[in-house]
Design an enzyme around this catalytic site. Structure first.
Site, PDB file in Angstrom:
ATOM      1  N   SER A  55      -3.244  73.273  67.854  1.00  0.00           N
ATOM      2  CA  SER A  55      -3.088  72.164  66.899  1.00  0.00           C
ATOM      3  C   SER A  55      -2.765  70.820  67.541  1.00  0.00           C
ATOM      4  CB  SER A  55      -1.986  72.487  65.887  1.00  0.00           C
ATOM      5  OG  SER A  55      -2.533  73.162  64.800  1.00  0.00           O
ATOM      6  N   LYS A  88      -5.275  68.198  67.065  1.00  0.00           N
ATOM      7  CA  LYS A  88      -5.365  67.390  65.843  1.00  0.00           C
ATOM      8  C   LYS A  88      -5.002  65.934  66.137  1.00  0.00           C
ATOM      9  CE  LYS A  88      -4.373  71.447  62.951  1.00  0.00           C
ATOM     10  NZ  LYS A  88      -3.331  72.219  62.253  1.00  0.00           N
ATOM     11  N   TYR A 129       4.984  71.531  61.735  1.00  0.00           N
ATOM     12  CA  TYR A 129       4.841  72.523  60.667  1.00  0.00           C
ATOM     13  C   TYR A 129       5.924  72.305  59.609  1.00  0.00           C
ATOM     14  CZ  TYR A 129       2.059  74.533  64.411  1.00  0.00           C
ATOM     15  OH  TYR A 129       1.171  74.711  65.417  1.00  0.00           O
TER      16      TYR A 129
HETATM   17  N1  GLU Z   1      -6.381  77.123  65.483  1.00  0.00           N
HETATM   18  C1  GLU Z   1      -5.114  77.350  64.876  1.00  0.00           C
HETATM   19  C2  GLU Z   1      -5.251  77.643  63.396  1.00  0.00           C
HETATM   20  O1  GLU Z   1      -5.934  76.978  62.698  1.00  0.00           O
HETATM   21  C3  GLU Z   1      -4.246  76.177  65.131  1.00  0.00           C
HETATM   22  C4  GLU Z   1      -2.905  76.385  64.544  1.00  0.00           C
HETATM   23  C5  GLU Z   1      -1.849  75.606  65.251  1.00  0.00           C
HETATM   24  O2  GLU Z   1      -1.831  75.453  66.471  1.00  0.00           O
HETATM   25  O3  GLU Z   1      -0.990  75.148  64.502  1.00  0.00           O
HETATM   26  O4  GLU Z   1      -4.673  78.563  62.890  1.00  0.00           O
END
Ligand code: GLU
Length: 305
Positions: free
Chosen positions: A63, A66, A241
């Site tokens: 992530s 992103k 998160y």
């Molecule tokens: N590729 C992961 C997903 O979509 C990334 C999640 C993450 O690193 O937060 O679940």
């Protein structure tokens, strides 16, 4: 204490935390990573660069990708991007479907998966579908490491098992929020997340976030000062998160984590910090990495709070 000693002390003090978290296993390609890895880099805007542990070893940035995709979207589209995605913390899991349905397919922010899919869709529309190559080239130049690459095995393993992300992409399409076909978008998303970079690569590449958008390595602006402040604000409120509040409480820095165990944190006008340790806490953030950043903020008083 000077920076090399601070890093050595952090490496020593985090040791008791190993074994308390769990390496991500829901992406099959990630579960083989040895759990006891630890690397950390501090890259100052004025040129100083300090590392400890396995800080040159590439890991799956997941992530954290992103961030560069949002940087690209903002530099390509400016304010237009906020027509597609919100700026509020979600208070729910990064891959939650419920909130997205209630809110008619408008993702809360660019760092939940739905938001990242919408941002990627926008970059794909602006690059004739070549967003993956554009992001790779962008990060190779920013990190000055032309060897970084995607791990296609990790991407394929996520594509095979990422049913929840597939549901999100389909929901976005049903609400008319994306232009790419869900399958095309998901393939590009899994590839984006599979990028492998080291702490050092990431600290160099994302240093513009600590320096009003200017890369000290390239002596070139990749974002405006205003765009940079906006990304940092989003990291502060949405980057960790659904434990973003407790992270602010403990560390007090804008940060973005990934389930590969990496965390990038920014001290505006000072430095970019990157830590990697694969065992995650219950929210999906690196357990040892968070402890290391908490120690760093306490020892250096480099915190925005
Ligand atoms: N590729 C992961 C997903 O979509 C990334 C999640 C993450 O690193 O937060 O679940």
């Amino acid at each position: 204490m000077d920076m090399p000693d601070i890093l050595l002390e952090i490496e020593r003090e985090v040791r008791p935390h190993f074994g308390r978290g769990k390496v991500a296993s829901y992406i099959p390609g990630l579960k083989r990573v040895p759990p006891d890895k630890f690397g950390m880099v501090v890259r100052m805007v004025d040129g100083g660069e300090y590392g400890v542990g396995q800080f040159t070893e590439p890991f799956s940035i997941q992530s954290i990708s992103k961030l560069p995709m949002l940087m690209l979207a903002m530099s390509m589209m400016g304010e237009e991007i906020w027509r597609f995605v919100g700026k509020e913390p979600s208070g729910s899991a990064f891959n939650s479907l419920v909130q997205l349905e209630y809110e008619k397919g408008v993702p809360r922010n660019p760092f939940v998966n739905a938001g990242a899919l919408v941002v990627l869709d926008a970059v794909m529309a602006n690059t004739q579908g070549k967003a993956s190559q554009v992001m790779l080239d962008y990060l190779r130049v920013l990190s000055q490491n032309f060897a970084i690459d995607y791990d296609r095995k990790v991407a394929a393993s996520e594509l095979r098992t990422g049913h929840r992300n597939a549901a999100i992409a389909n929901l976005l399409r049903a609400h008319g929020r994306i232009r790419q076909a869900p399958d095309t978008l998901l393939e590009a998303y899994c590839l984006q997340c599979s990028l492998e970079m080291s702490c050092l690569d990431l600290a160099r590449a994302l240093l513009p976030l600590a320096n009003s958008g200017v890369s000290p390595l390239l002596e070139e602006a990749v974002l405006t000062d205003r765009q940079t402040r906006r990304i940092n604000a989003l990291m502060m409120t949405c980057g960790m998160y659904d434990s973003v509040g407790s992270f602010a409480f403990r560390v007090g820095l804008p940060a973005k984590s990934g389930v590969g165990g990496g965390i990038v944190a920014v001290v505006p006008r000072h430095c970019c910090l990157v830590v990697w340790s694969p065992e995650l806490d219950r929210s999906g953030n690196s357990l040892v990495g968070t402890a290391a950043l908490e120690l760093f903020a306490r020892m250096t008083k480099l915190s925005i709070l």
